[in-house]
Every structure is written in structure tokens, then in C-alpha cells.
Design a protein around this motif. Structure first.
Motif, PDB file in Angstrom:
ATOM      1  N   ASN A 196       0.827  -1.212   0.000  1.00  0.00           N
ATOM      2  CA  ASN A 196       0.000   0.000   0.000  1.00  0.00           C
ATOM      3  C   ASN A 196       0.860   1.261   0.000  1.00  0.00           C
ATOM      4  O   ASN A 196       1.762   1.405   0.819  1.00  0.00           O
ATOM      5  CB  ASN A 196      -0.906   0.018   1.234  1.00  0.00           C
ATOM      6  CG  ASN A 196      -1.887  -1.134   1.248  1.00  0.00           C
ATOM      7  OD1 ASN A 196      -2.109  -1.781   0.230  1.00  0.00           O
ATOM      8  ND2 ASN A 196      -2.475  -1.403   2.398  1.00  0.00           N
ATOM      9  N   ASN A 197       0.577   2.167  -0.895  1.00  0.00           N
ATOM     10  CA  ASN A 197       1.264   3.460  -0.923  1.00  0.00           C
ATOM     11  C   ASN A 197       0.649   4.358   0.150  1.00  0.00           C
ATOM     12  O   ASN A 197      -0.547   4.677   0.070  1.00  0.00           O
ATOM     13  CB  ASN A 197       1.140   4.101  -2.300  1.00  0.00           C
ATOM     14  CG  ASN A 197       1.774   3.253  -3.390  1.00  0.00           C
ATOM     15  OD1 ASN A 197       2.698   2.486  -3.129  1.00  0.00           O
ATOM     16  ND2 ASN A 197       1.297   3.386  -4.621  1.00  0.00           N
ATOM     17  N   PRO A 205       6.592   4.301  -9.531  1.00  0.00           N
ATOM     18  CA  PRO A 205       7.442   3.217  -9.036  1.00  0.00           C
ATOM     19  C   PRO A 205       8.911   3.589  -9.125  1.00  0.00           C
ATOM     20  O   PRO A 205       9.293   4.486  -9.889  1.00  0.00           O
ATOM     21  CB  PRO A 205       7.092   2.050  -9.958  1.00  0.00           C
ATOM     22  CG  PRO A 205       6.564   2.687 -11.197  1.00  0.00           C
ATOM     23  CD  PRO A 205       5.855   3.926 -10.754  1.00  0.00           C
ATOM     24  N   LEU A 206       9.738   2.914  -8.363  1.00  0.00           N
ATOM     25  CA  LEU A 206      11.174   3.206  -8.322  1.00  0.00           C
ATOM     26  C   LEU A 206      11.802   3.107  -9.711  1.00  0.00           C
ATOM     27  O   LEU A 206      12.724   3.857 -10.036  1.00  0.00           O
ATOM     28  CB  LEU A 206      11.868   2.239  -7.358  1.00  0.00           C
ATOM     29  CG  LEU A 206      13.319   2.558  -6.982  1.00  0.00           C
ATOM     30  CD1 LEU A 206      13.401   3.895  -6.257  1.00  0.00           C
ATOM     31  CD2 LEU A 206      13.897   1.443  -6.103  1.00  0.00           C
ATOM     32  N   LEU A 245      13.187   2.890  -0.195  1.00  0.00           N
ATOM     33  CA  LEU A 245      13.676   4.003  -1.007  1.00  0.00           C
ATOM     34  C   LEU A 245      12.572   4.529  -1.910  1.00  0.00           C
ATOM     35  O   LEU A 245      12.446   5.749  -2.100  1.00  0.00           O
ATOM     36  CB  LEU A 245      14.872   3.552  -1.850  1.00  0.00           C
ATOM     37  CG  LEU A 245      15.544   4.624  -2.716  1.00  0.00           C
ATOM     38  CD1 LEU A 245      16.064   5.771  -1.851  1.00  0.00           C
ATOM     39  CD2 LEU A 245      16.690   4.014  -3.529  1.00  0.00           C
ATOM     40  N   GLU A 246      11.777   3.641  -2.474  1.00  0.00           N
ATOM     41  CA  GLU A 246      10.666   4.054  -3.331  1.00  0.00           C
ATOM     42  C   GLU A 246       9.671   4.919  -2.551  1.00  0.00           C
ATOM     43  O   GLU A 246       9.229   5.979  -3.042  1.00  0.00           O
ATOM     44  CB  GLU A 246       9.944   2.836  -3.891  1.00  0.00           C
ATOM     45  CG  GLU A 246       8.720   3.179  -4.746  1.00  0.00           C
ATOM     46  CD  GLU A 246       8.043   1.944  -5.306  1.00  0.00           C
ATOM     47  OE1 GLU A 246       8.526   1.431  -6.334  1.00  0.00           O
ATOM     48  OE2 GLU A 246       7.033   1.495  -4.718  1.00  0.00           O
ATOM     49  N   ILE A 269       7.381  10.459  -1.063  1.00  0.00           N
ATOM     50  CA  ILE A 269       6.669  11.189  -0.010  1.00  0.00           C
ATOM     51  C   ILE A 269       7.412  12.410   0.531  1.00  0.00           C
ATOM     52  O   ILE A 269       6.803  13.227   1.232  1.00  0.00           O
ATOM     53  CB  ILE A 269       6.337  10.271   1.176  1.00  0.00           C
ATOM     54  CG1 ILE A 269       7.609   9.814   1.891  1.00  0.00           C
ATOM     55  CG2 ILE A 269       5.489   9.085   0.728  1.00  0.00           C
ATOM     56  CD1 ILE A 269       7.361   9.064   3.197  1.00  0.00           C
ATOM     57  N   ILE A 270       8.690  12.557   0.196  1.00  0.00           N
ATOM     58  CA  ILE A 270       9.442  13.675   0.765  1.00  0.00           C
ATOM     59  C   ILE A 270       8.916  15.024   0.266  1.00  0.00           C
ATOM     60  O   ILE A 270       8.530  15.173  -0.884  1.00  0.00           O
ATOM     61  CB  ILE A 270      10.947  13.579   0.472  1.00  0.00           C
ATOM     62  CG1 ILE A 270      11.204  13.250  -1.012  1.00  0.00           C
ATOM     63  CG2 ILE A 270      11.615  12.593   1.386  1.00  0.00           C
ATOM     64  CD1 ILE A 270      12.660  13.218  -1.371  1.00  0.00           C
ATOM     65  N   GLU A 271       8.930  15.997   1.171  1.00  0.00           N
ATOM     66  CA  GLU A 271       8.518  17.353   0.817  1.00  0.00           C
ATOM     67  C   GLU A 271       9.625  17.998  -0.002  1.00  0.00           C
ATOM     68  O   GLU A 271      10.785  17.974   0.380  1.00  0.00           O
ATOM     69  CB  GLU A 271       8.261  18.156   2.096  1.00  0.00           C
ATOM     70  CG  GLU A 271       7.708  19.550   1.833  1.00  0.00           C
ATOM     71  CD  GLU A 271       7.388  20.286   3.117  1.00  0.00           C
ATOM     72  OE1 GLU A 271       6.356  20.958   3.174  1.00  0.00           O
ATOM     73  OE2 GLU A 271       8.196  20.173   4.080  1.00  0.00           O
TER      74      GLU A 271
END
Length: 233
Positions: A36-37, A66-67, A156-157, A162-164
Motif C-alpha cells: 500500500n502506498n 514506481p522506483l 527508497l521508493e 513522499i518527501i517534501e
């Protein structure tokens, strides 16, 4: 009630409150992260609540990819800048933690962090940006648990998604489109280095600016990527 009893009762209540705060960390279903994302993340909700409280009409800009659709340059950029030992550690870089402790002690304030990519994923997905010591304990428990059941590639994916990366901008796909007009899969070394350079404070810094911090950090990150690639040849 005398002072001694007040102190004892207060200590007991504080201990019980701390335990009640930390215990849930043992029951989060971190296995869900495998499939789940986790959107929206806890940090995204924090930002949305902040905007609502300040009367700002704004929405999260985010696209999950996806990565395999994120350039190798971008993957290397965040690792060399944020967590060089990512592929080797079990969620914690104890040497970095020790160095950060020494530097913070010398400066007399909490100035340097030592969070790994794994810890940042946990903080963003489940917790809050507060510097509460109990939050760090909860973060450590969840990080350890996640590292046992979620692959490094998946961690890592999640991190890259999700990083701002700007005011209302989350994830490298949206950042690549916003700043460079291209998908994350097409980012060059320099572009990836610029995006990684702003991660310490993506609200304050802009990847296309001439801010000294950004230009210096971009150069360092690009140089580290070049060294890694040269070893392959």
C-alpha cells in the motif's frame, strides 16, 4: 499532599503517559508498506492542517511513481546526500548519531540530525515533525520493525515519493515536473543533485536559485555521484 508525594505521583503519571504514547508503535501494521502506498502521509496531513489553520487555500501536489520510473541519478543523489550507508545499515547509522550528538553538545542546541532514510520514512508516514524525545523512541521502534519486513528498494521508493520538495510539493515526480518540466525518470545528474540539495529545508531553498547553500551542496552531491559512477567503469 506533601511535596514528596506530589513529585512521586507526577513521576508515575509521566511514566504512564510515556508508556501509553510509545506502546502503539509495537502494533502499527508496517507490513502494509510493502503493497500500500501510504498517501496521504502523516506529514502531508500536518501540512494541510497547518494551511487550514492559517486560512490558506492550498492542496498537496503529488504523483506516485514506481522506483523504476525514477532516474538512477535521483536515487543516488538522495543516498549520497541523506544516507550514504543506506544499503548497509539496519535502519540506523550509529556513527552519524554519535557525531551529531557531539556536534549538538558543542553547539549547545539541537542543530544536527542523523536520521537515516528509513527513519525519515517512518517519521513522515506515521508521526509528526516535533522534536519530542518520546517521538524519537517511537520512531526507532517503528524503523526497526519496518526494516525487518520491508525491502530496501521499497523503503527508497516510498521515501522518494513522499518527501517534501517545495511548498505543497511532495515526491520527486511532482518536483521534477514543477522545477524542470520533465518526469523524474529523465532527471540529469545536476538536476537530481539540485533537488537533493534542498531537502534539509525545501520551503526555504529552491533548486534553481543561486542561494549559496544550494549551489555548494549541489556541487558536492554531483561530485559524489560522479565518483560512484567512475567506480563502475
Amino acid at each position: 499532599m506533601n511535596l514528596k508525594k506530589i513529585v512521586i505521583v507526577s513521576a508515575i503519571l509521566l511514566f504512564m503517559g510515556s508508556v501509553l504514547y510509545i506502546i502503539p508503535a509495537f502494533f502499527y501494521d508496517v507490513n502494509k508498506l510493502n503493497k500500500n502506498n501510504p498517501i496521504p502521509t502523516s506529514f502531508m496531513k500536518y501540512r494541510m492542517d497547518q494551511w487550514k489553520r492559517d486560512g490558506i487555500n492550498k492542496k498537496i501536489r503529488h504523483t506516485w511513481v514506481p522506483l523504476s520510473q525514477i532516474s538512477r541519478n535521483m536515487r543516488l543523489a538522495v543516498i549520497v546526500s541523506e544516507d550514504a550507508k543506506f544499503w548497509k545499515h539496519d535502519g540506523f547509522d550509529f556513527e552519524a548519531i554519535q557525531d551529531a550528538f557531539v556536534e549538538n553538545f558543542r553547539s549547545g542546541r539541537f542543530k544536527y540530525g542523523a536520521s537515516t532514510i528509513s527513519q525519515q520514512v517512518i517519521k513522515n508516514v506515521y508521526l509528526s515533525p516535533t522534536k519530542n524525545p518520546l517521538r524519537k523512541i517511537k520512531e526507532a521502534i517503528l524503523t526497526y520493525r519496518m526494516e525487518q519486513v520491508v525491502s530496501k528498494k521499497r523503503i527508497l521508493e516510498i521515501y522518494l515519493n513522499i518527501i517534501e520538495m517545495g511548498d505543497g510539493i511532495f515526491g520527486v515526480q511532482e518536483a521534477a515536473k514543477y522545477y524542470f518540466g520533465k518526469p523524474a525518470s529523465a532527471l540529469t545528474v545536476n538536476e537530481a543533485a539540485k533537488l537533493a540539495a534542498i531537502l534539509p529545508n525545501p520551503i526555504k531553498y529552491h533548486p534553481n536559485s543561486d542561494q549559496k547553500f544550494v549551489t555548494n551542496r549541489t556541487r558536492i552531491i554531483a561530485s559524489r555521484i560522479a565518483k560512484i559512477e567512475s567506480y563502475k567503469k
